[in-house]
Design a protein around this motif. Structure first.
Motif, PDB file in Angstrom:
ATOM      1  N   VAL A  76     -17.042 -27.693  26.043  1.00  0.00           N
ATOM      2  CA  VAL A  76     -16.835 -26.787  24.909  1.00  0.00           C
ATOM      3  C   VAL A  76     -16.658 -27.555  23.595  1.00  0.00           C
ATOM      4  O   VAL A  76     -16.350 -26.954  22.566  1.00  0.00           O
ATOM      5  CB  VAL A  76     -15.637 -25.832  25.149  1.00  0.00           C
ATOM      6  CG1 VAL A  76     -15.938 -24.860  26.265  1.00  0.00           C
ATOM      7  CG2 VAL A  76     -14.358 -26.607  25.407  1.00  0.00           C
ATOM      8  N   LEU A  77     -16.896 -28.848  23.619  1.00  0.00           N
ATOM      9  CA  LEU A  77     -16.745 -29.648  22.405  1.00  0.00           C
ATOM     10  C   LEU A  77     -17.641 -29.163  21.264  1.00  0.00           C
ATOM     11  O   LEU A  77     -17.189 -29.119  20.113  1.00  0.00           O
ATOM     12  CB  LEU A  77     -16.988 -31.124  22.717  1.00  0.00           C
ATOM     13  CG  LEU A  77     -16.465 -32.138  21.731  1.00  0.00           C
ATOM     14  CD1 LEU A  77     -15.009 -31.895  21.353  1.00  0.00           C
ATOM     15  CD2 LEU A  77     -16.630 -33.537  22.278  1.00  0.00           C
ATOM     16  N   PRO A  78     -18.882 -28.743  21.521  1.00  0.00           N
ATOM     17  CA  PRO A  78     -19.678 -28.197  20.407  1.00  0.00           C
ATOM     18  C   PRO A  78     -18.993 -27.000  19.729  1.00  0.00           C
ATOM     19  O   PRO A  78     -19.025 -26.886  18.499  1.00  0.00           O
ATOM     20  CB  PRO A  78     -20.991 -27.792  21.068  1.00  0.00           C
ATOM     21  CG  PRO A  78     -21.104 -28.707  22.248  1.00  0.00           C
ATOM     22  CD  PRO A  78     -19.684 -28.865  22.741  1.00  0.00           C
ATOM     23  N   LYS A  79     -18.361 -26.153  20.512  1.00  0.00           N
ATOM     24  CA  LYS A  79     -17.641 -25.007  19.935  1.00  0.00           C
ATOM     25  C   LYS A  79     -16.452 -25.482  19.107  1.00  0.00           C
ATOM     26  O   LYS A  79     -16.209 -24.986  18.004  1.00  0.00           O
ATOM     27  CB  LYS A  79     -17.181 -24.062  21.042  1.00  0.00           C
ATOM     28  CG  LYS A  79     -16.429 -22.843  20.542  1.00  0.00           C
ATOM     29  CD  LYS A  79     -16.102 -21.912  21.692  1.00  0.00           C
ATOM     30  CE  LYS A  79     -15.304 -20.716  21.255  1.00  0.00           C
ATOM     31  NZ  LYS A  79     -15.948 -19.839  20.321  1.00  0.00           N
ATOM     32  N   ILE A  80     -15.698 -26.437  19.618  1.00  0.00           N
ATOM     33  CA  ILE A  80     -14.562 -26.982  18.886  1.00  0.00           C
ATOM     34  C   ILE A  80     -15.039 -27.620  17.590  1.00  0.00           C
ATOM     35  O   ILE A  80     -14.415 -27.474  16.536  1.00  0.00           O
ATOM     36  CB  ILE A  80     -13.785 -27.988  19.763  1.00  0.00           C
ATOM     37  CG1 ILE A  80     -13.123 -27.270  20.948  1.00  0.00           C
ATOM     38  CG2 ILE A  80     -12.747 -28.758  18.950  1.00  0.00           C
ATOM     39  CD1 ILE A  80     -12.543 -28.199  22.003  1.00  0.00           C
ATOM     40  N   ARG A  81     -16.179 -28.299  17.634  1.00  0.00           N
ATOM     41  CA  ARG A  81     -16.694 -28.995  16.450  1.00  0.00           C
ATOM     42  C   ARG A  81     -17.253 -28.057  15.388  1.00  0.00           C
ATOM     43  O   ARG A  81     -17.511 -28.495  14.271  1.00  0.00           O
ATOM     44  CB  ARG A  81     -17.730 -30.028  16.874  1.00  0.00           C
ATOM     45  CG  ARG A  81     -17.059 -31.225  17.519  1.00  0.00           C
ATOM     46  CD  ARG A  81     -18.027 -32.317  17.824  1.00  0.00           C
ATOM     47  NE  ARG A  81     -17.319 -33.493  18.329  1.00  0.00           N
ATOM     48  CZ  ARG A  81     -17.882 -34.417  19.082  1.00  0.00           C
ATOM     49  NH1 ARG A  81     -19.160 -34.315  19.415  1.00  0.00           N
ATOM     50  NH2 ARG A  81     -17.178 -35.444  19.502  1.00  0.00           N
ATOM     51  N   GLU A  82     -17.430 -26.800  15.711  1.00  0.00           N
ATOM     52  CA  GLU A  82     -17.800 -25.839  14.664  1.00  0.00           C
ATOM     53  C   GLU A  82     -16.680 -25.752  13.627  1.00  0.00           C
ATOM     54  O   GLU A  82     -16.938 -25.526  12.450  1.00  0.00           O
ATOM     55  CB  GLU A  82     -18.060 -24.460  15.264  1.00  0.00           C
ATOM     56  CG  GLU A  82     -19.334 -24.377  16.073  1.00  0.00           C
ATOM     57  CD  GLU A  82     -19.477 -23.060  16.803  1.00  0.00           C
ATOM     58  OE1 GLU A  82     -18.680 -22.126  16.565  1.00  0.00           O
ATOM     59  OE2 GLU A  82     -20.412 -22.956  17.633  1.00  0.00           O
ATOM     60  N   ALA A  84     -13.866 -28.148  13.759  1.00  0.00           N
ATOM     61  CA  ALA A  84     -13.375 -29.520  13.552  1.00  0.00           C
ATOM     62  C   ALA A  84     -14.513 -30.492  13.876  1.00  0.00           C
ATOM     63  O   ALA A  84     -14.608 -30.985  15.001  1.00  0.00           O
ATOM     64  CB  ALA A  84     -12.162 -29.775  14.439  1.00  0.00           C
ATOM     65  N   PRO A  85     -15.406 -30.756  12.904  1.00  0.00           N
ATOM     66  CA  PRO A  85     -16.642 -31.512  13.170  1.00  0.00           C
ATOM     67  C   PRO A  85     -16.474 -32.904  13.763  1.00  0.00           C
ATOM     68  O   PRO A  85     -17.366 -33.387  14.445  1.00  0.00           O
ATOM     69  CB  PRO A  85     -17.311 -31.605  11.794  1.00  0.00           C
ATOM     70  CG  PRO A  85     -16.678 -30.544  10.975  1.00  0.00           C
ATOM     71  CD  PRO A  85     -15.300 -30.325  11.523  1.00  0.00           C
ATOM     72  N   THR A  86     -15.341 -33.539  13.541  1.00  0.00           N
ATOM     73  CA  THR A  86     -15.167 -34.899  14.066  1.00  0.00           C
ATOM     74  C   THR A  86     -14.236 -34.948  15.275  1.00  0.00           C
ATOM     75  O   THR A  86     -13.827 -36.034  15.697  1.00  0.00           O
ATOM     76  CB  THR A  86     -14.620 -35.842  12.968  1.00  0.00           C
ATOM     77  OG1 THR A  86     -13.348 -35.349  12.529  1.00  0.00           O
ATOM     78  CG2 THR A  86     -15.583 -35.938  11.796  1.00  0.00           C
TER      79      THR A  86
END
Length: 120
Positions: A76-82, A84-86
């Motif tokens: 789910v990192l892509p969702k989190i990075r929406e 928090a991009p880094t």
């Protein structure tokens, strides 16, 4: 910090990746403060590796907690990075540049696999 680490690690096996995303993204979630404190610490430590202060394999051998939580949220990192991009970028860099980190990450994926949904 110890209380935050204990709180997060106690939940590692119980929560799905989607639930971890909610912790990371929802500032009102009771574990969000723990998430931010623990993961910012591990991101800083992994940054030391990225910039040559610590050896990558030494870090991987001794800092499994960062890899355990990463294993649980990677899907789910892509969702989190929406939002928090880094997020977890330094830990991800470490994994890409350390065979030991990749080996341990695979081990943790198996050991800390998300819970199986209950059948009706």
């Amino acid at each position: 910090m110890r209380k935050s680490r204990d709180s997060l690690m106690r939940e590692v096996r119980r929560l799905s990746p989607e639930e971890w995303a909610q912790i990371a993204l929802n500032l009102d979630h009771p574990l969000n403060v723990c998430w931010r404190q623990v993961m910012s610490y591990w991101e800083m430590a992994a940054g030391f590796v990225k910039h040559g202060v610590l050896h990558a394999d030494l870090f991987a051998e001794n800092c499994g907690e960062a890899l355990i939580v990463y294993a649980r949220v990677q899907s789910v990192l892509p969702k989190i990075r929406e939002t928090a991009p880094t997020a977890l970028a330094n830990i991800e860099w470490l994994i890409e540049h350390s065979a030991e980190a990749r080996t341990r990450l695979e081990r943790y994926r198996t050991r800390f696999a998300p819970p199986v949904a209950a059948k009706p």
